[in-house]
Write a protein that holds these residues in place. Sequence first.
Motif, mmCIF file in Angstrom:
data_model
loop_
_atom_site.group_PDB
_atom_site.id
_atom_site.type_symbol
_atom_site.label_atom_id
_atom_site.label_comp_id
_atom_site.label_asym_id
_atom_site.label_seq_id
_atom_site.Cartn_x
_atom_site.Cartn_y
_atom_site.Cartn_z
ATOM 1 N N UNK A 141 -4.919 -22.221 4.555
ATOM 2 C CA UNK A 141 -4.849 -21.767 5.947
ATOM 3 C C UNK A 141 -3.762 -20.701 6.088
ATOM 4 N N UNK A 142 -4.112 -19.495 6.556
ATOM 5 C CA UNK A 142 -3.099 -18.468 6.753
ATOM 6 C C UNK A 142 -2.011 -18.949 7.718
ATOM 7 N N UNK A 143 -0.759 -18.806 7.282
ATOM 8 C CA UNK A 143 0.389 -19.344 8.006
ATOM 9 C C UNK A 143 1.519 -18.331 7.972
ATOM 10 N N UNK A 144 2.317 -18.296 9.036
ATOM 11 C CA UNK A 144 3.436 -17.351 9.121
ATOM 12 C C UNK A 144 4.545 -17.966 9.963
ATOM 13 N N UNK A 145 5.714 -17.374 9.863
ATOM 14 C CA UNK A 145 6.880 -17.800 10.641
ATOM 15 C C UNK A 145 7.155 -19.271 10.365
ATOM 16 N N UNK A 146 7.383 -20.058 11.397
ATOM 17 C CA UNK A 146 7.651 -21.492 11.248
ATOM 18 C C UNK A 146 6.374 -22.290 11.516
ATOM 19 N N UNK A 147 5.371 -22.075 10.652
ATOM 20 C CA UNK A 147 4.155 -22.870 10.744
ATOM 21 C C UNK A 147 3.117 -22.380 11.733
ATOM 22 N N UNK A 148 3.128 -21.104 12.070
ATOM 23 C CA UNK A 148 2.148 -20.560 13.006
ATOM 24 C C UNK A 148 0.846 -20.287 12.244
ATOM 25 N N UNK A 149 -0.286 -20.736 12.816
ATOM 26 C CA UNK A 149 -1.602 -20.532 12.214
ATOM 27 C C UNK A 149 -2.559 -19.986 13.269
ATOM 28 N N UNK A 150 -3.772 -19.697 12.837
ATOM 29 C CA UNK A 150 -4.774 -19.202 13.798
ATOM 30 C C UNK A 150 -5.071 -20.238 14.881
ATOM 31 N N UNK A 151 -4.787 -21.500 14.590
ATOM 32 C CA UNK A 151 -5.042 -22.559 15.562
ATOM 33 C C UNK A 151 -4.028 -22.556 16.697
ATOM 34 N N UNK A 152 -2.879 -21.905 16.476
ATOM 35 C CA UNK A 152 -1.827 -21.933 17.494
ATOM 36 C C UNK A 152 -1.439 -20.553 18.007
ATOM 37 N N UNK A 153 -1.766 -19.505 17.278
ATOM 38 C CA UNK A 153 -1.311 -18.160 17.617
ATOM 39 C C UNK A 153 -2.265 -17.421 18.544
ATOM 40 N N UNK A 154 -1.714 -16.629 19.482
ATOM 41 C CA UNK A 154 -2.569 -15.771 20.302
ATOM 42 C C UNK A 154 -2.966 -14.493 19.545
ATOM 43 N N UNK A 155 -2.331 -14.254 18.400
ATOM 44 C CA UNK A 155 -2.601 -13.072 17.581
ATOM 45 C C UNK A 155 -3.334 -13.494 16.305
ATOM 46 N N UNK A 156 -4.104 -12.570 15.711
ATOM 47 C CA UNK A 156 -4.734 -12.890 14.428
ATOM 48 C C UNK A 156 -3.664 -13.186 13.366
#
Length: 174
Positions: A43-58
């Motif tokens: 699952x693509x993840x960035x920052x402190x655990x941000x994923x497509x399931x939680x982010x407003x950005x791709x």
Amino acid sequence: MSLRHKIATGAIALASASLVAFLGKWEGEGQNVVYADKLARGLPTVCKGITRHTSPYPVIVGDYWSPERCAEVEQMVVEKGQLGLADCLTNPRISQDTFDALSSHGHNVGTPSTCASRAVGLINAGRIAEGCKALAWGADGRPVWAYVTDAQGKKVFVPGLHARRKAEAKWCAQ
């Protein structure tokens, strides 16, 4: 006083400094390039655990997120998760530490899963110490919330996830 009221009056803080620091330890500090999280099946993840399931950005592997974007999205995601958590927590005696530990758990496994957990059921029933312990241990004494499903569909114990669950349980009970 309800938990929502405690939040509204500032008695319980959203995205407290302690929670943000804890997430940095367990989710990654300064992780500005989107990566495929192998524990989450790529699952693509960035920052402190941000994923497509939680982010407003791709969230696309290889993309760079500025520290400002990370801070903005982390704040939004953490607060949204905490407000959802507040809706399922009915015990008004919950401390900031307990709320933050449950928030970390929800950030990692999803707020709906945390809300449906044995831990939250016990905490809502007034059994806070027992509920906190249930973040890391099942009623049978075995680790919980510390497994991932591998490519063959088998559940695999991940010591690092269990270390996080034990840290959340300890923090929760303070």
